[in-house]
Motif scaffolding. Structure first.
Motif, PDB file in Angstrom:
ATOM      1  N   PHE A 109      19.285 -11.023 -28.193  1.00 21.49           N
ATOM      2  CA  PHE A 109      19.043 -12.313 -28.816  1.00 21.49           C
ATOM      3  C   PHE A 109      20.023 -12.563 -29.957  1.00 21.49           C
ATOM      4  CE2 PHE A 109      14.686 -10.887 -27.504  1.00 21.49           C
ATOM      5  CZ  PHE A 109      14.580 -11.736 -26.405  1.00 21.49           C
ATOM      6  N   THR A 110      20.438 -13.816 -30.130  1.00 25.49           N
ATOM      7  CA  THR A 110      21.273 -14.148 -31.284  1.00 25.49           C
ATOM      8  C   THR A 110      20.470 -14.051 -32.572  1.00 25.49           C
ATOM      9  OG1 THR A 110      20.788 -16.527 -31.162  1.00 25.49           O
ATOM     10  CG2 THR A 110      22.656 -15.723 -29.873  1.00 25.49           C
ATOM     11  N   ASN A 111      19.148 -14.279 -32.471  1.00 28.51           N
ATOM     12  CA  ASN A 111      18.271 -14.237 -33.645  1.00 28.51           C
ATOM     13  C   ASN A 111      17.039 -13.386 -33.347  1.00 28.51           C
ATOM     14  OD1 ASN A 111      19.759 -17.017 -33.643  1.00 28.51           O
ATOM     15  ND2 ASN A 111      19.138 -16.730 -35.765  1.00 28.51           N
ATOM     16  N   PRO A 112      17.198 -12.065 -33.342  1.00 29.05           N
ATOM     17  CA  PRO A 112      16.025 -11.208 -33.127  1.00 29.05           C
ATOM     18  C   PRO A 112      15.101 -11.239 -34.329  1.00 29.05           C
ATOM     19  CG  PRO A 112      17.941  -9.882 -33.678  1.00 29.05           C
ATOM     20  CD  PRO A 112      18.436 -11.289 -33.542  1.00 29.05           C
ATOM     21  N   MET A 113      13.799 -11.163 -34.077  1.00 28.32           N
ATOM     22  CA  MET A 113      12.813 -11.199 -35.150  1.00 28.32           C
ATOM     23  C   MET A 113      11.855 -10.027 -34.994  1.00 28.32           C
ATOM     24  SD  MET A 113      12.041 -15.311 -35.256  1.00 28.32           S
ATOM     25  CE  MET A 113      11.117 -15.198 -36.778  1.00 28.32           C
ATOM     26  N   GLU A 114      11.359  -9.544 -36.111  1.00 32.19           N
ATOM     27  CA  GLU A 114      10.441  -8.419 -36.087  1.00 32.19           C
ATOM     28  C   GLU A 114       9.081  -8.855 -35.542  1.00 32.19           C
ATOM     29  OE1 GLU A 114       8.412  -5.168 -39.162  1.00 32.19           O
ATOM     30  OE2 GLU A 114       9.835  -6.676 -39.889  1.00 32.19           O
ATOM     31  N   MET A 115       8.507  -8.061 -34.647  1.00 30.72           N
ATOM     32  CA  MET A 115       7.199  -8.375 -34.089  1.00 30.72           C
ATOM     33  C   MET A 115       6.105  -7.691 -34.902  1.00 30.72           C
ATOM     34  SD  MET A 115       5.438  -7.420 -30.377  1.00 30.72           S
ATOM     35  CE  MET A 115       6.383  -8.540 -29.353  1.00 30.72           C
ATOM     36  N   ASN A 116       5.114  -8.476 -35.272  1.00 26.37           N
ATOM     37  CA  ASN A 116       3.921  -7.923 -35.908  1.00 26.37           C
ATOM     38  C   ASN A 116       2.910  -7.636 -34.799  1.00 26.37           C
ATOM     39  OD1 ASN A 116       1.508  -7.408 -37.249  1.00 26.37           O
ATOM     40  ND2 ASN A 116       1.903  -8.909 -38.852  1.00 26.37           N
ATOM     41  N   GLN A 117       2.715  -6.357 -34.495  1.00 29.47           N
ATOM     42  CA  GLN A 117       1.846  -5.968 -33.388  1.00 29.47           C
ATOM     43  C   GLN A 117       0.383  -6.307 -33.638  1.00 29.47           C
ATOM     44  OE1 GLN A 117       2.974  -4.855 -30.576  1.00 29.47           O
ATOM     45  NE2 GLN A 117       5.012  -4.049 -30.997  1.00 29.47           N
ATOM     46  N   ASN A 118       0.035  -6.656 -34.870  1.00 30.48           N
ATOM     47  CA  ASN A 118      -1.360  -6.956 -35.198  1.00 30.48           C
ATOM     48  C   ASN A 118      -1.679  -8.440 -35.146  1.00 30.48           C
ATOM     49  OD1 ASN A 118      -1.996  -4.210 -35.751  1.00 30.48           O
ATOM     50  ND2 ASN A 118      -0.980  -4.404 -37.743  1.00 30.48           N
ATOM     51  N   LEU A 119      -0.690  -9.267 -34.833  1.00 26.45           N
ATOM     52  CA  LEU A 119      -0.911 -10.700 -34.756  1.00 26.45           C
ATOM     53  C   LEU A 119      -1.394 -11.117 -33.378  1.00 26.45           C
ATOM     54  CD1 LEU A 119       2.007 -12.601 -36.555  1.00 26.45           C
ATOM     55  CD2 LEU A 119      -0.375 -12.432 -37.248  1.00 26.45           C
ATOM     56  N   HIS A 120      -2.269 -12.107 -33.345  1.00 20.43           N
ATOM     57  CA  HIS A 120      -2.655 -12.730 -32.084  1.00 20.43           C
ATOM     58  C   HIS A 120      -1.405 -13.306 -31.420  1.00 20.43           C
ATOM     59  CE1 HIS A 120      -4.470 -15.593 -29.274  1.00 20.43           C
ATOM     60  NE2 HIS A 120      -5.619 -14.947 -29.426  1.00 20.43           N
ATOM     61  N   GLN A 121      -1.378 -13.306 -30.097  1.00 23.03           N
ATOM     62  CA  GLN A 121      -0.184 -13.761 -29.376  1.00 23.03           C
ATOM     63  C   GLN A 121       0.170 -15.209 -29.679  1.00 23.03           C
ATOM     64  OE1 GLN A 121      -0.465 -12.845 -25.210  1.00 23.03           O
ATOM     65  NE2 GLN A 121      -0.658 -10.656 -25.561  1.00 23.03           N
TER      66      GLN A 121
END
Length: 270
Positions: A109-121
């Protein structure tokens, strides 16, 4: 697809003149088109979902991506966080792309973002589209729909057996509810044993495709189901929904209606 639908709507509000393409599997493509979730619904069944490892299936995926690359896509999102999805989106050659940095996202991705595994989809999806200025619709939606003359719908299907409920439990639940409510059972493969058990009762059996199910469900009282597409469809239609969760975390995928997501604050930590 139903979980991210509010994110798709926010993209369309932000870019009203854009041509929005949704890529999804063929099973849900007809429903996505029926619900008008995007300007164009492009369907494909990918080998990493169907466990089809033939060379031809992978070649078809690559060909699909190459075809999309000729559309000169300006902006693209991958909501799942799967390296195989990220690879596919990379092959479409968008000018700008957003996705999660998990499993190789920093490369694709040109703009990768950190995933919060505890967030609802749903909130994960909003985090991605908010990066381009999209906002949730804060205008209050209609309240839940209460069809008092409708039936309590039982849909026992779940693609993952860990989300299933024992048949005996379903039968006992039906026996309890039928004393006070109209009961309808959706005729799917997993329900055949139960249908045989209750064939002489007053339970109505629904048969039909996904579009017919959506149209019929609109007029029912509520839905009881495991964590599945049926539960999310009921929530999308603002039908009261009782969702049964197995070993999975309900905080990540519980069905969110248009009513609840407009009033719940977006978590500040992402």
């Amino acid at each position: 697809v139903l979980i991210i639908s509010p994110g798709l709507k926010s993209l369309k509000r932000k870019f009203p003149k854009a041509h929005l393409i949704l890529i999804c599997n063929r099973e849900v493509g007809q429903l996505a088109s029926h619900l008008n979730l995007a300007d164009e619904i492009s369907t494909m069944n990918v080998p990493w979902t169907n466990w089809d490892w033939s060379i031809l299936s992978w070649w078809d995926v690559r060909s699909k991506a190459k075809s999309l690359s000729r559309r000169q896509i300006d902006l693209a999102f991958d909501f799942k966080g799967d390296i195989r999805n990220a690879w596919f989106l990379w092959l479409t050659r968008p000018k700008i792309s957003f996705g999660y940095d998990t499993t190789g996202g920093n490369y694709f991705f040109t703009n990768p973002m950190e995933m919060n595994q505890n967030l609802h989809q749903l909130y994960r999806a909003f985090k991605l589209v908010s990066a381009v200025g999209c906002q949730r619709n804060e205008v209050p939606e209609d309240k839940l729909v209460y069809n008092n003359d409708g039936a309590v719908v039982i849909h026992i299907g779940a693609t993952d057996h860990r989300r299933s409920w024992p048949s005996d439990y379903w039968i006992k639940l039906i026996d309890l509810l039928i004393k006070d409510f109209k009961i309808a059972l959706v005729d799917i493969k997993e329900a055949q044993h139960i249908i045989d058990e209750i064939k002489d009762s007053k339970v109505k059996i629904f048969k039909g495709d996904l579009i017919q199910f959506k149209s019929w469900l609109t007029y029912q009282k509520c839905l009881i189901a495991p964590d599945s597409m049926a539960a999310h469809l009921a929530a999308y239609l603002k039908i009261p929904t009782v969702t049964l969760f197995g070993s999975q975390d309900p905080q990540l995928t519980w069905p969110i209606t248009a009513v609840s997501y407009t009033h719940l604050p977006l978590p500040t930590k992402a």
